[in-house]
Design an enzyme around this catalytic site. Structure first.
Site, PDB file in Angstrom:
ATOM      1  N   GLY A 174       0.854  -1.186   0.000  1.00 52.69           N
ATOM      2  CA  GLY A 174       0.000   0.000   0.000  1.00 52.69           C
ATOM      3  C   GLY A 174       0.884   1.228   0.000  1.00 52.69           C
ATOM      4  O   GLY A 174       1.167   1.817  -1.044  1.00 52.69           O
ATOM      5  N   ARG A 213     -29.724  25.327  20.213  1.00 52.23           N
ATOM      6  CA  ARG A 213     -29.853  24.394  21.338  1.00 52.23           C
ATOM      7  C   ARG A 213     -29.694  25.134  22.680  1.00 52.23           C
ATOM      8  O   ARG A 213     -28.680  25.824  22.888  1.00 52.23           O
ATOM      9  CB  ARG A 213     -28.779  23.304  21.209  1.00 52.23           C
ATOM     10  CG  ARG A 213     -28.700  22.345  22.365  1.00 52.23           C
ATOM     11  CD  ARG A 213     -29.882  21.411  22.391  1.00 52.23           C
ATOM     12  NE  ARG A 213     -29.777  20.494  23.511  1.00 52.23           N
ATOM     13  CZ  ARG A 213     -30.704  19.599  23.818  1.00 52.23           C
ATOM     14  NH1 ARG A 213     -31.806  19.503  23.091  1.00 52.23           N
ATOM     15  NH2 ARG A 213     -30.534  18.809  24.846  1.00 52.23           N
ATOM     16  N   GLN A 263     -18.282  28.942  27.328  1.00 49.15           N
ATOM     17  CA  GLN A 263     -16.898  29.087  26.836  1.00 49.15           C
ATOM     18  C   GLN A 263     -16.334  27.801  26.227  1.00 49.15           C
ATOM     19  O   GLN A 263     -15.572  27.854  25.263  1.00 49.15           O
ATOM     20  CB  GLN A 263     -15.986  29.546  27.977  1.00 49.15           C
ATOM     21  CG  GLN A 263     -16.119  31.043  28.234  1.00 49.15           C
ATOM     22  CD  GLN A 263     -15.076  31.568  29.201  1.00 49.15           C
ATOM     23  OE1 GLN A 263     -14.295  30.801  29.763  1.00 49.15           O
ATOM     24  NE2 GLN A 263     -15.060  32.859  29.401  1.00 49.15           N
ATOM     25  N   GLU A 301      -4.871   7.482  -0.875  1.00 46.73           N
ATOM     26  CA  GLU A 301      -3.975   8.337  -1.671  1.00 46.73           C
ATOM     27  C   GLU A 301      -2.763   8.818  -0.845  1.00 46.73           C
ATOM     28  O   GLU A 301      -2.272   9.930  -1.008  1.00 46.73           O
ATOM     29  CB  GLU A 301      -4.752   9.488  -2.318  1.00 46.73           C
ATOM     30  CG  GLU A 301      -5.812   8.929  -3.254  1.00 46.73           C
ATOM     31  CD  GLU A 301      -6.337   9.871  -4.283  1.00 46.73           C
ATOM     32  OE1 GLU A 301      -5.596  10.777  -4.690  1.00 46.73           O
ATOM     33  OE2 GLU A 301      -7.491   9.688  -4.707  1.00 46.73           O
ATOM     34  N   SER A 348      -1.439   9.838   6.303  1.00 45.25           N
ATOM     35  CA  SER A 348      -0.835  11.055   6.886  1.00 45.25           C
ATOM     36  C   SER A 348       0.653  10.825   7.141  1.00 45.25           C
ATOM     37  O   SER A 348       1.470  11.745   7.011  1.00 45.25           O
ATOM     38  CB  SER A 348      -1.537  11.412   8.200  1.00 45.25           C
ATOM     39  OG  SER A 348      -2.851  11.830   7.930  1.00 45.25           O
TER      40      SER A 348
HETATM   41  N1  CAA Z   1       6.459  12.963  -9.116  1.00 43.54           N
HETATM   42  C1  CAA Z   1       7.291  12.413 -10.039  1.00 43.54           C
HETATM   43  N2  CAA Z   1       8.227  11.467  -9.733  1.00 43.54           N
HETATM   44  C2  CAA Z   1       8.303  11.090  -8.449  1.00 43.54           C
HETATM   45  C3  CAA Z   1       7.471  11.622  -7.440  1.00 43.54           C
HETATM   46  C4  CAA Z   1       6.521  12.616  -7.826  1.00 43.54           C
HETATM   47  N3  CAA Z   1       5.690  13.150  -6.925  1.00 43.54           N
HETATM   48  N4  CAA Z   1       7.781  11.045  -6.254  1.00 43.54           N
HETATM   49  C5  CAA Z   1       8.783  10.169  -6.506  1.00 43.54           C
HETATM   50  N5  CAA Z   1       9.089  10.206  -7.827  1.00 43.54           N
HETATM   51  C6  CAA Z   1      10.150   9.447  -8.499  1.00 43.54           C
HETATM   52  C7  CAA Z   1      11.500   9.778  -7.855  1.00 43.54           C
HETATM   53  O1  CAA Z   1      12.069  10.926  -8.431  1.00 43.54           O
HETATM   54  C8  CAA Z   1      12.297   8.523  -8.160  1.00 43.54           C
HETATM   55  O2  CAA Z   1      12.712   8.591  -9.494  1.00 43.54           O
HETATM   56  P1  CAA Z   1      14.225   8.162  -9.916  1.00 43.54           P
HETATM   57  O3  CAA Z   1      14.334   6.698  -9.654  1.00 43.54           O
HETATM   58  O4  CAA Z   1      14.288   8.485 -11.364  1.00 43.54           O
HETATM   59  O5  CAA Z   1      15.150   8.968  -9.069  1.00 43.54           O
HETATM   60  C9  CAA Z   1      11.245   7.413  -8.077  1.00 43.54           C
HETATM   61  O6  CAA Z   1       9.972   8.052  -8.262  1.00 43.54           O
HETATM   62  C10 CAA Z   1      11.253   6.694  -6.735  1.00 43.54           C
HETATM   63  O7  CAA Z   1      11.054   7.655  -5.721  1.00 43.54           O
HETATM   64  P2  CAA Z   1      11.320   7.323  -4.191  1.00 43.54           P
HETATM   65  O8  CAA Z   1      12.699   6.737  -4.060  1.00 43.54           O
HETATM   66  O9  CAA Z   1      11.010   8.551  -3.411  1.00 43.54           O
HETATM   67  O10 CAA Z   1      10.265   6.166  -3.919  1.00 43.54           O
HETATM   68  P3  CAA Z   1       9.933   5.380  -2.594  1.00 43.54           P
HETATM   69  O11 CAA Z   1       9.845   3.946  -2.913  1.00 43.54           O
HETATM   70  O12 CAA Z   1      10.791   5.850  -1.470  1.00 43.54           O
HETATM   71  O13 CAA Z   1       8.391   5.830  -2.328  1.00 43.54           O
HETATM   72  C11 CAA Z   1       6.631   7.191  -1.474  1.00 43.54           C
HETATM   73  C12 CAA Z   1       8.008   7.131  -2.145  1.00 43.54           C
HETATM   74  C13 CAA Z   1       6.357   8.682  -1.320  1.00 43.54           C
HETATM   75  C14 CAA Z   1       6.586   6.513  -0.137  1.00 43.54           C
HETATM   76  C15 CAA Z   1       5.583   6.551  -2.428  1.00 43.54           C
HETATM   77  O14 CAA Z   1       5.751   5.153  -2.498  1.00 43.54           O
HETATM   78  C16 CAA Z   1       4.166   6.841  -1.982  1.00 43.54           C
HETATM   79  O15 CAA Z   1       3.627   7.923  -2.284  1.00 43.54           O
HETATM   80  N6  CAA Z   1       3.489   5.886  -1.296  1.00 43.54           N
HETATM   81  C17 CAA Z   1       2.076   5.979  -0.997  1.00 43.54           C
HETATM   82  C18 CAA Z   1       1.292   5.387  -2.128  1.00 43.54           C
HETATM   83  C19 CAA Z   1      -0.137   5.842  -2.147  1.00 43.54           C
HETATM   84  O16 CAA Z   1      -0.446   7.018  -2.002  1.00 43.54           O
HETATM   85  N7  CAA Z   1      -1.026   4.898  -2.377  1.00 43.54           N
HETATM   86  C20 CAA Z   1      -2.410   5.170  -2.517  1.00 43.54           C
HETATM   87  C21 CAA Z   1      -2.917   4.497  -3.760  1.00 43.54           C
HETATM   88  S1  CAA Z   1      -4.328   5.189  -4.554  1.00 43.54           S
HETATM   89  C22 CAA Z   1      -5.600   4.943  -3.504  1.00 43.54           C
HETATM   90  O17 CAA Z   1      -5.558   5.399  -2.416  1.00 43.54           O
HETATM   91  C23 CAA Z   1      -6.792   4.157  -3.912  1.00 43.54           C
HETATM   92  C24 CAA Z   1      -7.849   4.881  -4.566  1.00 43.54           C
HETATM   93  O18 CAA Z   1      -8.424   4.372  -5.515  1.00 43.54           O
HETATM   94  C25 CAA Z   1      -8.339   6.223  -4.066  1.00 43.54           C
END
Ligand code: CAA
Length: 387
Positions: free
Chosen positions: A131, A270, A281, A369, A372
């Site tokens: 996740g 109310r 307060q 997404e 926190s």
């Molecule tokens: N934009 C563009 N590129 C990005 C980026 C961004 N915001 N963030 C990271 N990258 C790129 C980095 O530059 C890096 O690229 P290079 O290899 O070329 O240098 C690459 O991605 C890897 O980045 P990290 O080393 O920072 O990656 P990480 O494995 O440490 O993970 C993290 C970073 C922020 C923890 C990420 O994994 C994350 O956001 N996790 C949470 C995932 C999430 O939000 N899941 C929800 C899914 S959707 C949902 O909720 C369901 C739904 O349907 C609503």
């Protein structure tokens, strides 16, 4: 600094508010109870142009800016957060990826019907074992010998709108040795052989938004259905989430606004100990803290929306603004919904009023997404460069 909204922004906000108050508020409690997908109101939202607000008219959308999008999403979410979730995934997680990386023919085939609200779009990143650690995925896409197609196998979980979506942006490993650079994005047609849905998840909140697991078994995806380049998938997933998190901030702002407004009125009406409870307060402190956090959530959300619109010209990333807005607005929504239940006492706990629904719905905004905890990690990494 000019905080006034322009004419188009006021127009979409008012149209979304009128629709939400007249058509969603009356049905929200029943959809929450049944957990049924609200197809009739979602269809009407498509007709009003709310399912592809930032998508150019040529691809079925309304061609408006990100501020318009967050204003409309706030109004829909204030009426019912489940409608907000469906709207947000369609607009943010599906449409943004196609707009930024889709070819002309992909935009016409996949984006046009989804942005116009005729079909629903979804986004598949999470898996049962991954996740927050999103790049640690197992779904595998193997390229054919001649490179003309890929065969995809594996399971994705927590797919918002999965039970009803026609098209899904899905992320899969094309090179398992290459870490996050071995991930590629694909456009999946849920009516094709090899695609199956699991059971719909029973949820605490946003119950009318349908969520399920999906499974691909020898699903054949043509190379022309790849989104962006091979190996570019993780950057696409993260870039799309930067946009998506602004939508979740707007959703949280909407829930918070509805919970606050109900409380503001209730404390004036109310009576206890011979006077309105708003005169005490302890209640005054709650109202002051709720209102201030609501205002801060609004400003951070609008600031992030402005940064996204501005990035169309400047090309600058708005990751920091988006994560700060999502983190703050989601925690503010939980604080405000919690206080709103408390202010309403027994009526806050009763299903006769919407407060307990706001309280349950607010929780997911701190989780999906990017939790926190993940937002704090993104913000701190961005500020210090340390990992
Ligand atoms: N934009 C563009 N590129 C990005 C980026 C961004 N915001 N963030 C990271 N990258 C790129 C980095 O530059 C890096 O690229 P290079 O290899 O070329 O240098 C690459 O991605 C890897 O980045 P990290 O080393 O920072 O990656 P990480 O494995 O440490 O993970 C993290 C970073 C922020 C923890 C990420 O994994 C994350 O956001 N996790 C949470 C995932 C999430 O939000 N899941 C929800 C899914 S959707 C949902 O909720 C369901 C739904 O349907 C609503």
């Amino acid at each position: 600094m000019d905080f006034r909204l322009n004419e188009e922004q006021q127009m979409i906000r008012d149209a979304a508010r009128d629709f939400a108050q007249s058509s969603i508020v009356p049905v929200a409690a029943e959809y929450d109870r049944s957990g049924e997908f609200p197809s009739p109101t979602i269809k009407q939202m498509g007709e009003l142009g709310l399912m592809g607000i930032e998508v150019p008219e040529a691809y079925g959308g309304s061609g408006m800016d990100t501020v318009c999008y967050v204003l409309a999403l706030r109004e829909i979410s204030a009426a019912d957060a489940a409608h907000g979730t469906i709207m947000s995934v369609n607009n943010s997680l599906f449409a943004n990826g196609l707009l930024a990386y889709g070819t002309e023919s992909q935009k016409l085939r996949y984006l046009q019907p989804v942005a116009s609200g005729e079909l629903i779009g979804a986004y598949a990143l999470s898996e049962p074992q991954s996740g927050s650690d999103a790049s640690n995925m197992r779904v595998r896409a193997e390229k054919s010998a001649d490179g003309s197609y890929y065969v995809i196998n594996g399971k994705k979980s927590w797919i918002t709108s999965g039970p009803v979506a026609r098209y899904i942006v899905l992320f899969a490993k094309t090179d398992p040795e290459a870490g996050s650079r071995g991930i590629t994005a694909f456009l999946i047609d849920t009516e094709r052989e090899g695609f199956a849905r699991g059971k719909t998840e029973p949820k605490m909140g946003i119950r009318a938004s349908a969520t399920c697991e999906i499974e691909l078994t020898d699903y054949r995806c043509e190379a022309s259905e790849m989104l962006g380049q091979e190996g570019q998938g993780f950057a696409i997933a993260m870039g799309v989430l930067d946009a998506g998190r602004i939508g979740i901030a707007a959703q949280a702002w909407g829930i918070a606004a509805a919970a606050y407004e109900a409380s503001r009125q209730y404390v004036q009406d109310r009576q206890a100990f011979g006077r309105p409870i708003g005169g005490f307060q302890m209640i005054q402190a709650k109202i002051a803290d709720m209102r201030t956090r609501l205002e801060a959530a609004e400003l951070l959300t609008l600031r992030a929306a402005w940064a996204k619109s501005d990035s169309a010209q400047s090309g600058a990333r708005y990751t920091l603004e988006s994560s700060m807005a999502k983190l703050y607005a989601s925690e503010a929504a939980n604080f405000i919904a919690h206080q709103a239940v408390q202010i309403h006492g027994g009526m806050g706990f009763s299903k006769e009023m919407p407060l307990e629904r706001f309280y349950r719905d607010a929780k997911i905004t701190e989780i999906y997404e990017g939790t926190s905890e993940i937002q704090r990690m993104v913000i701190a990494r961005s500020e210090t460069g340390l990992r």
